[in-house]
Design a protein around this motif. Structure first.
Motif, PDB file in Angstrom:
ATOM      1  N   SER A 190      62.078  90.560 -55.326  1.00 50.29           N
ATOM      2  CA  SER A 190      62.968  91.701 -55.200  1.00 50.29           C
ATOM      3  C   SER A 190      63.496  92.116 -56.562  1.00 50.29           C
ATOM      4  CB  SER A 190      64.147  91.318 -54.295  1.00 50.29           C
ATOM      5  OG  SER A 190      65.119  92.323 -54.321  1.00 50.29           O
TER       6      SER A 190
ATOM      7  N   TYR B  61      73.231  97.975 -53.021  1.00 51.76           N
ATOM      8  CA  TYR B  61      72.085  98.189 -52.131  1.00 51.76           C
ATOM      9  C   TYR B  61      70.987  98.938 -52.873  1.00 51.76           C
ATOM     10  CZ  TYR B  61      73.967 102.907 -50.884  1.00 51.76           C
ATOM     11  OH  TYR B  61      74.432 104.192 -50.887  1.00 51.76           O
ATOM     12  N   MET B  62      69.783  98.896 -52.298  1.00 58.56           N
ATOM     13  CA  MET B  62      68.573  99.338 -52.979  1.00 58.56           C
ATOM     14  C   MET B  62      68.605 100.811 -53.409  1.00 58.56           C
ATOM     15  SD  MET B  62      66.588  96.646 -53.092  1.00 58.56           S
ATOM     16  CE  MET B  62      64.905  97.179 -53.240  1.00 58.56           C
ATOM     17  N   LEU B  63      68.942 101.717 -52.508  1.00 56.74           N
ATOM     18  CA  LEU B  63      68.899 103.139 -52.854  1.00 56.74           C
ATOM     19  C   LEU B  63      69.827 103.435 -54.031  1.00 56.74           C
ATOM     20  CD1 LEU B  63      68.114 106.095 -52.476  1.00 56.74           C
ATOM     21  CD2 LEU B  63      69.833 106.228 -50.646  1.00 56.74           C
TER      22      LEU B  63
ATOM     23  N   ALA C  88      64.858 110.063 -49.709  1.00 57.23           N
ATOM     24  CA  ALA C  88      66.056 109.322 -49.309  1.00 57.23           C
ATOM     25  C   ALA C  88      66.718 110.136 -48.210  1.00 57.23           C
ATOM     26  CB  ALA C  88      66.986 109.140 -50.495  1.00 57.23           C
TER      27      ALA C  88
ATOM     28  N   HIS D  34      66.289  93.835 -56.534  1.00 56.81           N
ATOM     29  CA  HIS D  34      67.705  93.993 -56.241  1.00 56.81           C
ATOM     30  C   HIS D  34      68.493  92.844 -56.848  1.00 56.81           C
ATOM     31  CE1 HIS D  34      71.418  94.381 -53.991  1.00 56.81           C
ATOM     32  NE2 HIS D  34      71.034  95.617 -53.747  1.00 56.81           N
TER      33      HIS D  34
ATOM     34  N   ALA E 108      68.059 105.344 -45.753  1.00 54.60           N
ATOM     35  CA  ALA E 108      66.811 104.703 -46.164  1.00 54.60           C
ATOM     36  C   ALA E 108      66.168 105.485 -47.291  1.00 54.60           C
ATOM     37  CB  ALA E 108      65.839 104.633 -44.986  1.00 54.60           C
TER      38      ALA E 108
ATOM     39  N   SER F 188      66.521  98.671 -45.872  1.00 49.75           N
ATOM     40  CA  SER F 188      65.864  98.686 -47.173  1.00 49.75           C
ATOM     41  C   SER F 188      64.441  98.160 -47.153  1.00 49.75           C
ATOM     42  CB  SER F 188      66.693  97.892 -48.190  1.00 49.75           C
ATOM     43  OG  SER F 188      66.883  96.564 -47.739  1.00 49.75           O
ATOM     44  N   ARG F 189      64.090  97.352 -46.187  1.00 46.46           N
ATOM     45  CA  ARG F 189      62.735  96.791 -46.163  1.00 46.46           C
ATOM     46  C   ARG F 189      62.313  96.545 -44.727  1.00 46.46           C
ATOM     47  NH1 ARG F 189      65.511  92.836 -49.457  1.00 46.46           N
ATOM     48  NH2 ARG F 189      65.723  93.822 -51.454  1.00 46.46           N
TER      49      ARG F 189
ATOM     50  N   SER G 250      62.160 105.802 -48.317  1.00 45.56           N
ATOM     51  CA  SER G 250      60.834 105.387 -47.860  1.00 45.56           C
ATOM     52  C   SER G 250      59.819 106.414 -48.337  1.00 45.56           C
ATOM     53  CB  SER G 250      60.796 105.308 -46.329  1.00 45.56           C
ATOM     54  OG  SER G 250      60.812 106.601 -45.753  1.00 45.56           O
TER      55      SER G 250
ATOM     56  N   GLU H  93      72.086 100.376 -45.007  1.00 43.42           N
ATOM     57  CA  GLU H  93      70.759 100.690 -45.531  1.00 43.42           C
ATOM     58  C   GLU H  93      69.696  99.815 -44.876  1.00 43.42           C
ATOM     59  OE1 GLU H  93      68.785 101.306 -49.859  1.00 43.42           O
ATOM     60  OE2 GLU H  93      69.456  99.275 -49.397  1.00 43.42           O
TER      61      GLU H  93
ATOM     62  N   THR I  16      76.544  99.715 -47.310  1.00 43.16           N
ATOM     63  CA  THR I  16      76.614 100.642 -48.444  1.00 43.16           C
ATOM     64  C   THR I  16      77.931 100.526 -49.208  1.00 43.16           C
ATOM     65  OG1 THR I  16      77.407 102.451 -47.041  1.00 43.16           O
ATOM     66  CG2 THR I  16      75.010 102.279 -47.404  1.00 43.16           C
TER      67      THR I  16
END
Length: 163
Positions: free
Chosen positions: A157, A8-10, A108, A159, A73, A33-34, A75, A31, A4
């Motif tokens: 992706s 990162y994704m979030l 989240a 990202h 995360a 992330s997947r 999700s 994270e 982090t």
């Protein structure tokens, strides 16, 4: 797993899921992330996750536990409920609500690696204990394919570092 302290994704793709909260930026927070497994494993699900997904989660949390202490995360709410059903508490970020991302209701949240490693599988719903969610290598090899099946497609992706 993404640190982090970098992109990162979030934070960079799904920031609306933070619901007014701040994105974690800490070397101890990683994270997840997947996570994806073959659909055939869903028929053997224990409290929302099949044996391969449970083994992957355990290994991801072990990996983070050697480098930090928290997983963040984003999700589906259903996945978060499955984590909670395993006996693992989560703490939602921001105002604690859920956010619709496309057609999926998502949240989240963070959870401690120790909580996951100590409590996963010990819930009142039964299921495998924390030391029973591993797959023996011969069993795992039956389900891990070295190449994609014909007709499968790669998901690109969104990202920036993964393009």
């Amino acid at each position: 797993m993404l640190p982090t302290v970098g992109p990162y994704m979030l934070r960079d793709v799904f920031s609306e899921a933070l619901r007014g909260g701040r994105a974690p930026c800490d070397p101890a927070v990683w994270e997840l992330s997947r996570l994806a497994t073959a659909g055939a494993w869903s028929h053997k699900a224990t409290v929302g996750f099949g044996p391969l997904a449970r083994a992957l989660l355990r290994e991801a949390f072990r990996w983070v536990d050697r480098r930090g202490d928290t997983v963040v995360a984003v999700s589906s709410v259903a996945v978060e409920r499955s984590v909670n059903a395993m006996g693992v508490p989560t703490r939602r970020l921001g105002d604690g609500g859920a956010t619709r991302l496309g057609s999926l209701l998502c949240s989240a949240y963070t959870t401690s690696t120790r909580d996951f490693l100590d409590k996963a599988g010990q819930s009142r719903f039964g299921g495998a204990g924390p030391d029973q969610i591993f797959l023996d290598p011969p069993q795992a090899e039956k389900f891990i394919s070295p190449k994609p099946k014909a007709g499968s497609r790669r998901i690109e992706s969104r990202h920036p570092r993964q393009r």
